[in-house]
Each structure stands twice: as structure tokens, then as C-alpha cells.
Design a protein around this motif. Structure first.
Motif, PDB file in Angstrom:
ATOM      1  N   ALA A 161       0.756  -1.275   0.044  1.00  6.78           N
ATOM      2  CA  ALA A 161       0.111  -0.039  -0.133  1.00  6.78           C
ATOM      3  C   ALA A 161       0.832   1.251   0.108  1.00  6.78           C
ATOM      4  O   ALA A 161       0.656   2.279  -0.542  1.00  6.78           O
ATOM      5  N   ALA A 162       2.003   1.306   0.543  1.00  6.45           N
ATOM      6  CA  ALA A 162       2.881   2.492   0.822  1.00  6.45           C
ATOM      7  C   ALA A 162       3.591   2.331  -0.710  1.00  6.45           C
ATOM      8  O   ALA A 162       3.758   3.669  -1.159  1.00  6.45           O
ATOM      9  N   PHE A 163       3.803   1.469  -1.390  1.00  5.58           N
ATOM     10  CA  PHE A 163       4.218   1.423  -2.709  1.00  5.58           C
ATOM     11  C   PHE A 163       3.290   2.225  -3.701  1.00  5.58           C
ATOM     12  O   PHE A 163       3.567   3.241  -4.203  1.00  5.58           O
ATOM     13  N   SER A 164       2.057   1.959  -3.391  1.00  7.38           N
ATOM     14  CA  SER A 164       1.037   2.624  -4.301  1.00  7.38           C
ATOM     15  C   SER A 164       1.048   4.176  -3.776  1.00  7.38           C
ATOM     16  O   SER A 164       0.681   5.117  -4.821  1.00  7.38           O
ATOM     17  N   ALA A 165       0.685   4.453  -2.438  1.00  9.23           N
ATOM     18  CA  ALA A 165       0.672   5.808  -1.840  1.00  9.23           C
ATOM     19  C   ALA A 165       1.877   6.527  -2.408  1.00  9.23           C
ATOM     20  O   ALA A 165       1.979   7.752  -2.753  1.00  9.23           O
ATOM     21  N   ALA A 166       3.109   5.981  -2.626  1.00 10.41           N
ATOM     22  CA  ALA A 166       4.293   6.588  -3.016  1.00 10.41           C
ATOM     23  C   ALA A 166       4.049   7.309  -4.470  1.00 10.41           C
ATOM     24  O   ALA A 166       4.772   8.144  -4.789  1.00 10.41           O
ATOM     25  N   TRP A 167       3.126   6.843  -5.106  1.00 12.34           N
ATOM     26  CA  TRP A 167       3.014   7.525  -6.536  1.00 12.34           C
ATOM     27  C   TRP A 167       2.152   8.420  -6.479  1.00 12.34           C
ATOM     28  O   TRP A 167       2.108   9.497  -7.455  1.00 12.34           O
ATOM     29  N   VAL A 168       1.504   8.948  -5.452  1.00  8.49           N
ATOM     30  CA  VAL A 168       0.592  10.027  -5.428  1.00  8.49           C
ATOM     31  C   VAL A 168       1.438  11.165  -5.345  1.00  8.49           C
ATOM     32  O   VAL A 168       0.976  12.274  -6.040  1.00  8.49           O
ATOM     33  N   LEU A 169       2.256  11.467  -4.460  1.00 11.64           N
ATOM     34  CA  LEU A 169       3.105  12.663  -4.349  1.00 11.64           C
ATOM     35  C   LEU A 169       3.776  13.217  -5.507  1.00 11.64           C
ATOM     36  O   LEU A 169       3.647  14.456  -5.768  1.00 11.64           O
ATOM     37  N   PRO A 170       4.328  12.326  -6.019  1.00 11.80           N
ATOM     38  CA  PRO A 170       5.128  12.512  -7.583  1.00 11.80           C
ATOM     39  C   PRO A 170       3.986  12.991  -8.367  1.00 11.80           C
ATOM     40  O   PRO A 170       4.522  14.036  -9.112  1.00 11.80           O
ATOM     41  N   SER A 171       2.973  12.448  -8.587  1.00 13.24           N
ATOM     42  CA  SER A 171       1.812  12.979  -9.360  1.00 13.24           C
ATOM     43  C   SER A 171       1.575  14.165  -9.190  1.00 13.24           C
ATOM     44  O   SER A 171       1.043  15.076 -10.112  1.00 13.24           O
ATOM     45  N   ILE A 172       1.460  14.846  -8.107  1.00 13.43           N
ATOM     46  CA  ILE A 172       1.053  16.141  -7.809  1.00 13.43           C
ATOM     47  C   ILE A 172       2.277  17.209  -7.836  1.00 13.43           C
ATOM     48  O   ILE A 172       2.067  18.014  -8.602  1.00 13.43           O
ATOM     49  N   VAL A 173       3.478  16.952  -7.252  1.00 17.64           N
ATOM     50  CA  VAL A 173       4.576  17.793  -7.404  1.00 17.64           C
ATOM     51  C   VAL A 173       5.232  17.622  -8.482  1.00 17.64           C
ATOM     52  O   VAL A 173       6.024  18.680  -8.814  1.00 17.64           O
TER      53      VAL A 173
END
Length: 479
Positions: A161-173
């Protein structure tokens, strides 16, 4: 959220997995696991940031290197080398454990960044991207094996789940940072700044990973499957030759095209499950659809920033931000397909995901219509992200459901192979169409809106059709 979002070893992963004592207490950030968790999530963050940043920097890089004709090759070259690296890394992990392929992959990925960032022409830039693909393929498989070896079963879902969440921040910034760097420092620093950031996660997780390795029983030593490795090399070389032929667009292109097809398709037939290429019911279609979904979505996504820059005059930052909505909504789609009761409608969710993806690709092309607001692409790409979250996650779930326990590792590897192949072939096709319709001409490279709108329109039309074909084939996922 492309091929690095999931991976598995090319052989039975149980050979490389021997978890710690199940009775150990604590979570993923507790003492025994904190350094390792932070280290491997940091690596995923770097891979994810680079993936999102490249989309933003590519329109400027391709123009400055006079390489618009090779624009798609810079994306598909990454996935071509990943084809080979996925198989090599899986077998390397089985034989020696994940440390060597993980650290080697990070070093190779960093070397590819340096080559791309210092390239003096587009072919060198493509070579750098291919080296990055080798490193990325080694890394992502090794990371998943690390999770299996270093974390008890109760903690593995949280790490994934942390792997998937790690894609969210780069998608934003990612688009904002990459766009600002591209505009104020130059596109090269989007690539050259990242290798320095690799040192921190290596230093954090190195000692923890060595301790985890020492806890594992000896005798991994799985034999290297030279046949499968050779087939992966054939597939990668064949795909590369086909892409090269597609860029030439002259009678001599038939020679590398024939050689590429002669290498690629026999290898793919043997690497994927029997019946996958003819969409046989059940597991073969499930695995085929992973490549169809990834290829259609990412082939269109690769050209959206370039379309926004050349057709609507947006800055690299604003063009890259168009894709942010898709990264965020992908996480939403993945969450929706995991809700209670969703498993009863798995085939329908896959079909819905493909339909939403087709709507998004067609809708994003509306920015080619004079007078259409530029934000329409971001709105439709959010729809596509939901569709991909529904489809890709459901395909993974259905693959595991249809796999015997002893075949789960091999089928997971086939799923990744299909993903990479779909990206290579459909992004490569998009590049051929783009060049054939004048997108890579000298006039187009010179500036502004010289790229013909038709070069984009045809790509989006074709990829919409591919996504709709996936929706039709979804009914064959049921055995």
C-alpha cells in the motif's frame, strides 16, 4: 503509474522468500523495519518522480535535440529494455537474493539518467532512457522480493500500500518541480539532479537489508533459466528493431521490420501463457488485457504534454500538470475496486475501466478543437485515471484468482511482460503515426504550432479504438 507500479519474479517467488518470524511485533515503521521501509519507499518515490518528470521535460528536450521524430522512442525505449531486465532480475533474485539486483539496478538507473541528461543528440538521449529501463526493471522486481524476504506476511499488504501511495505525491508535485526546473535551469537538470538523491535511500536501507539477508536460510541457488532469458533478449531486440524500422519510413525499413517481427513474436508466444495472443478465455485474456490497457493509456499520455505545448502554447509546467489528475484518480479507482462486494463484479469492473479509458483518450483530444478550454484534457484524464485504477487492479486480482498457487509467480511475471509489451508496441505505433503525419519534420521541430494537429488526432483515435477493443474482450476474462 506505469510498469513500475507492480512486478513479480519470473520464477516461483517462494524460492526467494523466507519471511522473518511471524511472531515479531510492531508495524512497518517499528524498530526492526523502519529503516528498510523508508529506504525502499524512497526508491519507489524516486522512480515515480522521474516517471512523472520525464513527461513534463520531454517536449522541450526533444525540440532542443532536434528529435521530435524520435519522441515516442524515448518512451518506448525505456520499456523495451525493461522487458529484458524483468526476467533477468527475477532469476537473479531467485539465485542470489535481491540485494545484488537491487543495488545494481539503482546504479544502472542512475547511469542512464546521466547519459540522458548529458546527451548531445536524440539517439544518445534514447540510449540513456534505455539504460534507465534496464535499471528500473532490475529494481522493481528486487523491491518486491525484498518485501517477501524481509517482512512477515501480516505487514506485506501495508508495504505494498505504501508503494502505491508513493506514486501520489510525485503525481502532484512532479510536473510542477520538473516544469520549474525545465524553464529556469534547463531540461537536463531534470535528469542530472536525481542521481544525487539516490545516495540517501541506499545509505538508509543498506544495513537493514544486509541484516535481513543474514536471517535467510542459505541455498537459494535456483538455476538460471537460460531459455527464458534468451527469449526475453529476443523480445527486446525484436521490439527495438521494429521501432527503428517505424522511424525510417522508407523501403529499407522492411529489412529491420522483418527481422524484428521474426524475433519478437516467436519470443512473445513462448513468454506469455498459451492462447494469450488470440484472447483465449480466462487467464490468457486477463494477461493480454494488461498490455492492452497499459499500452493504450500510456501511448496517449506520452503525447499529451507535447500536444499542450505545441497546439495550445502552454508552458512545460502547465502541460505536465494536465496529467496530475490522472495520477490522483488512478488511486481512487484502485480503492473503489477493492470495496466490499466488488469481487462479484470483477469482469464488469474491467469492462467499465476500459470504457472510461476510451472516453478519456477521446476527450483529451478535444483540446485540438479551436476554442475548446485547455482544462478539458485534465478533466478527461481524471476519468481515465479512474478507469485505469479499476481495470489494472481488477486484472491483477483476477489473475491471482485464476492462478494455481504454484503458478502465481510465473503468471505475475507474464502480467508484467504483457504490460511492458503493450507499452513498447503501442507507444511505438504512436511514434510511427506521429512521424508519418509530419510530427517529426524539420518544420515541426523548429517551433510553435508547426506540428500538424492531425499527427495527434490520429494517435488519440487509434488508442481510443484499442481501449474499446479491450472493453469488448473483457467478456472473455470469464473462463
Amino acid at each position: 503509474m506505469s510498469t513500475t507500479s507492480s512486478a513479480a519474479t519470473s520464477a516461483d517467488p517462494s524460492r526467494a522468500i523466507a519471511p522473518p518470524e511471524e511472531g515479531e511485533e510492531g508495524g512497518v515503521l517499528s524498530g526492526p523495519y523502519r529503516a528498510l521501509t523508508l529506504g525502499i519507499v524512497s526508491v519507489v518515490l524516486l522512480l515515480a518522480f522521474e516517471a512523472t518528470a520525464v513527461n513534463t521535460a520531454m517536449p522541450v528536450a526533444a525540440r532542443q535535440l532536434d528529435g521530435l521524430g524520435l519522441y515516442a522512442f524515448a518512451f518506448s525505449g525505456y520499456f523495451t529494455s525493461t522487458l529484458f531486465a524483468l526476467v533477468v532480475s527475477g532469476q537473479w533474485c531467485d539465485r542470489r537474493g535481491p540485494m545484488a539486483p537491487l543495488f545494481s539496478g539503482i546504479a544502472v538507473f542512475g547511469a542512464g539518467l546521466v547519459v540522458a541528461g548529458t546527451a548531445v543528440n536524440m539517439w544518445l538521449f534514447v540510449a540513456g532512457r534505455a539504460i534507465q529501463g534496464l535499471g528500473g526493471g532490475l529494481v522493481i522486481v528486487a523491491l518486491y522480493v525484498v518485501v517477501g524476504r524481509a517482512f512477515p506476511e501480516r505487514l506485506r499488504p501495508k508495504v505494498f500500500a505504501a508503494f502505491s501511495a508513493a506514486w501520489v505525491l510525485p503525481s502532484i508535485v512532479g510536473p510542477v518541480v520538473s516544469g520549474a526546473v525545465t524553464q529556469h535551469l534547463g531540461w537536463r537538470w531534470v535528469f542530472l539532479a536525481v542521481p544525487a538523491l539516490i545516495v540517501l535511500p541506499l545509505a538508509v536501507m543498506g544495513p537493514a537489508l544486509r541484516r535481513a539477508e543474514k536471517r535467510q536460510p542459505s541455498g537459494l541457488g535456483a538455476e538460471i533459466d537460460r531459455r527464458r532469458t534468451g527469449l526475453a533478449a529476443m523480445a527486446a531486440l525484436g521490439a527495438g528493431l521494429l521501432q527503428y524500422a517505424g522511424q525510417r519510413l522508407d523501403p529499407w525499413a522492411l529489412v529491420p521490420a522483418a527481422a524484428g517481427a521474426g524475433l519478437l513474436f516467436p519470443a512473445v508466444v513462448r513468454l506469455l501463457p498459451a492462447g494469450a495472443l488470440r484472447a483465449a478465455r480466462g487467464l490468457p485474456t486477463v494477461i493480454l488485457l494488461r498490455g492492452v490497457a497499459a499500452g493504450a493509456f500510456f501511448a496517449a499520455e506520452a503525447f499529451i504534454p507535447l500536444m499542450m505545448v505545441t497546439q495550445r502554447g502552454l508552458s512545460p509546467t502547465m502541460a505536465g500538470l494536465t496529467l496530475t489528475s490522472g495520477g490522483l484518480s488512478w488511486a481512487l479507482g484502485s480503492w473503489l475496486q477493492g470495496r466490499p462486494g466488488a469481487d462479484r463484479h470483477r469482469e464488469a469492473l474491467i469492462r467499465l475501466g476500459f470504457v472510461l479509458t476510451a472516453v478519456a483518450i477521446a476527450g483529451a483530444a478535444l483540446v485540438l478543437v479551436p476554442g475548446a478550454p485547455v482544462w478539458v484534457a485534465a478533466v478527461f484524464w481524471a476519468v481515465g485515471g479512474i478507469g485505469m485504477g479499476l481495470a489494472v487492479a481488477s486484472i491483477s486480482v483476477l489473475m491471482m484468482k485464476l492462478s494455481a498457487p504454484e503458478d502465481a509467480g510465473a503468471n505475475s511475471a507474464s502480467l508484467q511482460m504483457s504490460d511492458a509489451l503493450g507499452n513498447v508496441l503501442l507507444i511505438g505505433l504512436a511514434g510511427v503515426l506521429f512521424s508519418a503525419l509530419g510530427g517529426g519534420s524539420a518544420a515541426a521541430a523548429a517551433g510553435g504550432g508547426a506540428v500538424p494537429a492531425a499527427a495527434f488526432a490520429v494517435i488519440f483515435l487509434v488508442m481510443t479504438g484499442v481501449a474499446l477493443a479491450g472493453a469488448v474482450l473483457a467478456v472473455r476474462t470469464k473462463p
